[in-house]
Design a protein around this motif. Sequence first.
Motif, PDB file in Angstrom:
ATOM      1  N   ILE A 140       0.839  -1.203   0.000  1.00 37.76           N
ATOM      2  CA  ILE A 140       0.000   0.000   0.000  1.00 37.76           C
ATOM      3  C   ILE A 140       0.874   1.254   0.000  1.00 37.76           C
ATOM      4  CG2 ILE A 140      -1.704   1.272   1.365  1.00 37.76           C
ATOM      5  CD1 ILE A 140      -2.832  -1.504   2.151  1.00 37.76           C
ATOM      6  N   ALA A 148       1.782   1.811  -3.511  1.00 39.90           N
ATOM      7  CA  ALA A 148       0.643   2.332  -4.256  1.00 39.90           C
ATOM      8  C   ALA A 148       0.538   3.846  -4.072  1.00 39.90           C
ATOM      9  CB  ALA A 148      -0.642   1.643  -3.782  1.00 39.90           C
ATOM     10  N   GLN A 206      -7.837   8.541  -1.273  1.00 41.34           N
ATOM     11  CA  GLN A 206      -8.956   7.825  -0.667  1.00 41.34           C
ATOM     12  C   GLN A 206      -8.859   6.319  -0.918  1.00 41.34           C
ATOM     13  OE1 GLN A 206     -11.167  10.404  -3.588  1.00 41.34           O
ATOM     14  NE2 GLN A 206     -12.825   9.052  -2.922  1.00 41.34           N
ATOM     15  N   VAL A 207      -8.273   5.933  -2.076  1.00 44.23           N
ATOM     16  CA  VAL A 207      -8.099   4.502  -2.352  1.00 44.23           C
ATOM     17  C   VAL A 207      -7.047   3.923  -1.400  1.00 44.23           C
ATOM     18  CG1 VAL A 207      -7.408   2.796  -4.098  1.00 44.23           C
ATOM     19  CG2 VAL A 207      -8.748   4.807  -4.772  1.00 44.23           C
ATOM     20  N   ARG A 212      -8.491   3.589   2.152  1.00 44.94           N
ATOM     21  CA  ARG A 212      -9.469   2.503   2.196  1.00 44.94           C
ATOM     22  C   ARG A 212      -8.751   1.132   2.174  1.00 44.94           C
ATOM     23  NH1 ARG A 212     -13.709   0.155   3.889  1.00 44.94           N
ATOM     24  NH2 ARG A 212     -14.918  -1.006   2.346  1.00 44.94           N
ATOM     25  N   SER A 213      -7.694   1.026   1.364  1.00 44.61           N
ATOM     26  CA  SER A 213      -6.936  -0.233   1.309  1.00 44.61           C
ATOM     27  C   SER A 213      -6.381  -0.587   2.675  1.00 44.61           C
ATOM     28  CB  SER A 213      -5.755  -0.123   0.336  1.00 44.61           C
ATOM     29  OG  SER A 213      -6.174   0.250  -0.923  1.00 44.61           O
ATOM     30  N   ILE A 263      -9.030  -2.063   4.805  1.00 42.93           N
ATOM     31  CA  ILE A 263      -9.349  -3.437   4.402  1.00 42.93           C
ATOM     32  C   ILE A 263      -8.237  -4.385   4.861  1.00 42.93           C
ATOM     33  CG2 ILE A 263      -9.798  -4.962   2.428  1.00 42.93           C
ATOM     34  CD1 ILE A 263     -10.758  -2.377   0.928  1.00 42.93           C
ATOM     35  N   LEU A 264      -6.985  -3.962   4.667  1.00 44.82           N
ATOM     36  CA  LEU A 264      -5.843  -4.790   5.058  1.00 44.82           C
ATOM     37  C   LEU A 264      -5.880  -5.108   6.553  1.00 44.82           C
ATOM     38  CD1 LEU A 264      -3.129  -6.151   4.417  1.00 44.82           C
ATOM     39  CD2 LEU A 264      -2.018  -3.968   4.842  1.00 44.82           C
ATOM     40  N   THR A 270      -8.380  -5.253   8.511  1.00 49.82           N
ATOM     41  CA  THR A 270      -9.448  -6.205   8.778  1.00 49.82           C
ATOM     42  C   THR A 270      -9.037  -7.623   8.399  1.00 49.82           C
ATOM     43  OG1 THR A 270     -10.845  -4.404   8.023  1.00 49.82           O
ATOM     44  CG2 THR A 270     -11.943  -6.485   8.529  1.00 49.82           C
TER      45      THR A 270
END
Lengths: 716, 716
Positions: free
Chosen positions: B680, B683, B691-692, B695-696, B699-700, B702
């Motif tokens: 990430i 990225a 924002q991507v 958000r990543s 998610i990661l 989690t």
Amino acid sequence: LVRREVTQIITPGTLTDENLLDPRRNNFLAAIALDKQVAGLSWLDVSTGRFFVTEVESEFLNDELARLQPAECLVCESEHDRDELTGLRESEIPITKRAPWCFVAEECHRLLLEHFEVQTLEGFDLDSDQNSLGIVAAGALLEYVHETQKRAIPHILRLEPYRRGNSLLIDETTRRSLELTQKMRDGSRNQTLLSVIDETVSPMGARLLSEWLSNPLMEIPRIVKRHEAVEELVQNTVLAREIRDELKQTYDLQRLTGRIATGRANPRDLVFLARTLAVLPKVKAKLSERSSALLNELEANIDLCEDVRSDIESQIVDEPPLLLTDGGVIRDGINEQLDEYRELARGGKQWLAKYQTEESERTGITNLKIGFNRVFGYYLEVTAAHKDKVPEEYIRKQTLKNQERYITPQLKEYEDKVLRAEERAVDLEQQMFQAVRDRVAEEINRLQQDADILAQIDVLAALSVVAVQQGYCRPEMCEEPILDIREGRHPVLDKIQPSGEFVPNDTRLGGSTGLIQLITGPNMAGKSTYIRQAALITILAQMGSFVPASEARIGIADRVFARVGASDELGKGQSTFMVEMTETARILNSATPQSLVILDEIGRGTSTYDGISLAWAVTEYLHDVCHSRTLFATHYHELTELPERLKETSNWNVAVREEEEQIIFLHKIVEGSADKSYGIHVARLAGIPPQVVQRSQVILDTLEADHVGGQNKQKI
Amino acid sequence: LVRREVTQIITPGTLTDENLLDPRRNNFLAAIALDKQVAGLSWLDVSTGRFFVTEVESEFLNDELARLQPAECLVCESEHDRDELTGLRESEIPITKRAPWCFVAEECHRLLLEHFEVQTLEGFDLDSDQNSLGIVAAGALLEYVHETQKRAIPHILRLEPYRRGNSLLIDETTRRSLELTQKMRDGSRNQTLLSVIDETVSPMGARLLSEWLSNPLMEIPRIVKRHEAVEELVQNTVLAREIRDELKQTYDLQRLTGRIATGRANPRDLVFLARTLAVLPKVKAKLSERSSALLNELEANIDLCEDVRSDIESQIVDEPPLLLTDGGVIRDGINEQLDEYRELARGGKQWLAKYQTEESERTGITNLKIGFNRVFGYYLEVTAAHKDKVPEEYIRKQTLKNQERYITPQLKEYEDKVLRAEERAVDLEQQMFQAVRDRVAEEINRLQQDADILAQIDVLAALSVVAVQQGYCRPEMCEEPILDIREGRHPVLDKIQPSGEFVPNDTRLGGSTGLIQLITGPNMAGKSTYIRQAALITILAQMGSFVPASEARIGIADRVFARVGASDELGKGQSTFMVEMTETARILNSATPQSLVILDEIGRGTSTYDGISLAWAVTEYLHDVCHSRTLFATHYHELTELPERLKETSNWNVAVREEEEQIIFLHKIVEGSADKSYGIHVARLAGIPPQVVQRSQVILDTLEADHVGGQNKQKI
């Protein structure tokens, strides 16, 4: 006495020799002028005279160069090392550095005005204030062409402004990924979209087809006009075949015209031109009273150029030699003086034969022979055996091992008469030929127009042939951002696989069916093929072609993005994953609701959880922010949860049939998510040793057993 | 009267025009003859005369073609569609189909005997029974060259058998992956290993360097001989510089020789040859009494060719024109007849000026001028204003708009005398020049030998320059399969990154340190670089170069395998993963305990668990069966368990420092396994919208929380 000068400097971008040019593609010379954010870009095919200019934001420079694939690129030596040109410097395109004074704006502007003999460039739809950078590039380019060609270049008749907005944008990565004109692996033309649709029969057509493919249209009326013309030719295959048979008789009119304009045309070129012009009335007749607007327009604009043709046909023989200096170019009976010289030369040769016989008889030298060399002209050759029979009046000029050479006054008289007559005939022919060529050169404008028309007809006919042969349908175009393809096929695989083997698939995006498809499923089952074919069909439709499907409704796309595979740029310090993310970032930052996005695996270059998280968030962004039509093939089974959360998203997978030990890939895309990926099966097919395959299966079973419990996940 | 014939047919593989050839690389014409499992392969550089032959198993044909990169390849038309040639057909190499009778064994054999004027090919270490397929290929090739060149080709003096076993094998995939001579992305030469070490100063050297790089050695004595020579030049940089300064004065002796042999050399070529020969005594002097065996050998074998040089220098002027027909090629005072013609021509011109003045005075035509054209030779030109003053004896030949042209008997007499004199002078020069050229052509053997020596000296000096500039060390070579590199660097990145920025790393494989390294860790941290540099250092050492390290002990490798990145071959119906597995299968089936294997990610093209299972089993196989030195970079953290089970395997990772929000890649490889991959983070660096990225991360977090419990895995 004859002065020899450098008559032409040959560089990769200014080549005009047909033997060294690929007739199917343009050989562009390009020039770049840089400012802060913008670059002026100009390009010219010297062999055909087509000359373009544009301005682009510097970041798109590489995309444009990738589209053009110039054979040589001019840059200002003071700008050569600038960051904007990094891509160019790292490419294979040969760069020629030019002095800064070649890029002085006023001088460039003046040069263009002078060349085109105009007061202003407005007639070309160019504004010297707004387009100043483009004008600098065009001027610098023209200056270079003048310098290298060293002759007038009257066939460069106009400067065409090219505007990016007019055509569907395809960036460099996408162009490469989709293999439109070059294969990714080795840059070859084989098995590209271009190779599959190139059924043109003339080099002019082949070049135009490549141009259309690189610049698909965005305005529906222009697209429909092409579709209509193709349709008429599809419905009337006899007409298409007859037109193509005629076009096969033509020569490369654009390049012929270029050679005539620059005074490099040889006698055969003119004859080829006349033969090409002879085709025009037949093509015009075939095209009369057609129903499609485009074919009608083309027919109406054909200029038969009968004056040019009869000028050539009346003066030049039907099968002239390649070289003017060989003589025999101009017909008998056209010029009295020429006929006289020729008569003289012929008579002289008879005299020579007679003289040899007479002298042989008179002197008794039975093997007396007449020869010629450049040092002392015609001579009589006597072998050593006959040496004593040589009469007094023979003048010895040379003694060789077994023979001697003599001249006589009669021979010298003959020489003067005949040699001069031949020389003069050739010189006169040369003058007459040049006169014809000069007259033809004045009609270049008309010839170029005909060349353009023949090229268009060839492309339309070629597209109709592809449509018939491959069973393409006419797509319906609309402004709405939808994609509705029934029984679509991948145009390249459909062609190279045995007939009937390729499995067609429907693709529906936008409208009521949701914008985003997530495709999961095993390797080798056709996920990549499926998502690429949607992009290829869209591009085909917008360039004016029919498409490989049974039915298609296509909403105009403003851009097509494709990110597939991975390529390393270690030299730039970028890892595979960095390249992948840079390309993805570009899509996220530029895609619009009118765009089509093709993603083949995202996040593969990083660890599993990082990759899943990024792919997940990228999909959300495309859904919520970009709102673009998207096809996303992925191995992350975890993403199949997304459709529960994002309403415009749906799951698809590739159908597989398992039969005992066998696994059969059905290549059919069906709704729902996949549950297995069959990687080990593929490994076995690839020749991995059996013990490795068996061991992998054992490890896989253990891993899966471990993770069965992991289903009760937290909500992301 | 002058007959014109086709004097040469030009094809991509038989080009000899210097303007169209890249001086730094060979332009090979290749020919292939197929049998059941074996292919005969022959290749020739027409411009230099180097001619090779070999036989390979068909499956290695593509590797050989990739190594040679021929400009054209001849195949028998009846064999063109065979499966063995699929790779060739899909490549960019132009194929020329030849008739089956060109591939008839006896005929080919006879042609070779005839060309080399020998009774048997055994002198070339070729056996007509054992090497029959290679002989067919070589014969078919020679036949084609005869047909296209249409002249004698005496500079092709020998046929060199090439044996694969003599050199380190590098297959096509590995060659591409390691970017030895071409970049993967665009095929360019920039930023390849070749570009970094190519410090040669002559085209002969550049070509030989490329040959050495494509064919690294396997015999330690031969390698050490090269290392010794490089070392001597490293220690004596003044000597190296002086030799290079001399070599810079040379012209391309190999290609000059080729042009001389085929009678295409122009006057300047001969002068260039003489200038090149003038360098030999200086080079020989510099090399005398050197300590290294190779430099001594080269010095001893230099043939000063003083006879050839003085022949040229005594006859040809120092700065001759390019074209023989311009005259002025041969020195004054060499040939009485020539001097006489020249005197006559010069005198004639003075007469002409005098005649003009006299006639002008006599007739009162003040602007009387003498002109010349090819139709009626010299004439007097009189403007309309002076028309009435024209004397009776002038004979009118032409009337133009404002002037008339006349001849007089005196003028015609002049013409005969002077024009002939000039023509004859040029013709005589031509004869004399050809005589010199023919004499030189007889010494081609000696000239080619000197060319080879100069090329070797250039390469050795270039390698010494690279070693000094880039701080390379002399590697120690051994038979034991170990690799012990201290402070190794990637030769390309080390060069293109600012000095001191590249982080060196040790690499130790074999011996007591274990055969297999597994490298995990974040992207962009240098895993790929680290594993590639080991392969590049091995190749450099075996080609005879010093290596970018502070110390290195290298066990001879029989093959280097590299599998990195992924490339699609959709056209062949192969998915990315299929390609990856095919390449892996090839390594597993061919690697030996003497090989070096570089793996950059295995199994990425399939789903996570499939991929892990395959990578795991592949590593076991390399460990248990192949027993090859292996560097394996992977994102599968799961594999870090392997060293517990496989004794020759160890874990390594790339050091990272986390500071608040910042992550710093230290590019240092340290023992142990990595725990994070920072995807990430990469990225964000690549420009993915914030924002991507955010958000990543959510998610990661989690996903990781979900899987913390999965540590109590079953034993695999």
